[in-house]
Scaffold this motif. Structure first.
Motif, short mmCIF file in Angstrom:
data_model
loop_
_atom_site.label_atom_id
_atom_site.label_comp_id
_atom_site.label_asym_id
_atom_site.label_seq_id
_atom_site.Cartn_x
_atom_site.Cartn_y
_atom_site.Cartn_z
N LYS A 26 0.83 -1.21 0.00
CA LYS A 26 0.00 0.00 0.00
C LYS A 26 0.87 1.26 0.00
O LYS A 26 0.57 2.23 -0.69
CB LYS A 26 -0.95 0.00 1.19
N SER A 49 -9.54 -7.43 -1.02
CA SER A 49 -10.41 -6.31 -1.39
C SER A 49 -9.79 -4.98 -0.99
O SER A 49 -9.95 -3.98 -1.69
CB SER A 49 -11.81 -6.48 -0.78
N GLY A 50 -9.05 -4.95 0.11
CA GLY A 50 -8.36 -3.72 0.51
C GLY A 50 -7.27 -3.34 -0.47
O GLY A 50 -7.10 -2.17 -0.82
N GLU A 52 -7.16 -4.35 -3.66
CA GLU A 52 -7.81 -4.01 -4.92
C GLU A 52 -8.32 -2.57 -4.91
O GLU A 52 -8.21 -1.86 -5.90
CB GLU A 52 -8.95 -4.99 -5.21
N SER A 53 -8.86 -2.14 -3.78
CA SER A 53 -9.32 -0.74 -3.65
C SER A 53 -8.16 0.23 -3.79
O SER A 53 -8.28 1.26 -4.46
CB SER A 53 -10.01 -0.53 -2.30
N GLU A 56 -7.12 0.44 -7.43
CA GLU A 56 -8.05 1.29 -8.18
C GLU A 56 -7.77 2.76 -7.91
O GLU A 56 -7.73 3.58 -8.83
CB GLU A 56 -9.50 0.97 -7.80
N GLU A 57 -7.56 3.08 -6.64
CA GLU A 57 -7.31 4.47 -6.24
C GLU A 57 -6.06 5.03 -6.91
O GLU A 57 -6.03 6.18 -7.33
CB GLU A 57 -7.17 4.54 -4.72
#
Length: 108
Positions: A26, A49-50, A52-53, A56-57
């Motif tokens: 991250k 999912s964290g 993947e978010s 995307e961001e």
């Protein structure tokens, strides 16, 4: 194809072009160092999912590999579920291998 991908990950690790683990990946995304993100087959969906978010961001592509954490760990020397590739050349080849595998290495 699996052997080529795992071999390439091992080479990238020795070259210092990988970031491994949830928080370091991250951070790498936020710094703009990441060229591709790889998730192990058996990486938990909640954690995935964290990531993947975050992908995307920050506009990065995320791939779910057909290899599990144990297989990846054998190739790179550390058992992890998420890897950031921080070199454009390595990332390009890894994306090609993931797309070629198609059934296991599809883009998310």
């Amino acid at each position: 194809m699996k052997d080529k991908l795992l071999s390439l990950l091992g080479i990238a690790r020795r070259a210092g072009k990988l970031t491994m683990g949830m928080d370091p990946v991250k951070s790498s995304l936020a710094k703009g160092e990441t060229k591709a993100v790889l998730l192990a087959r058996d990486f938990s969906q909640r954690s995935a999912s964290g990531i993947e978010s975050a992908c995307e961001e920050w506009g990065q592509q995320c791939f779910r590999l057909s290899q599990g954490m144990d297989e990846i760990g054998m190739a790179i020397g550390k058992r992890v579920g998420v890897i950031s590739v921080n070199d454009a050349g390595f990332a390009k080849k890894i994306r090609e291998l993931c797309r070629f595998e198609n059934e296991g290495g599809t883009a998310l």
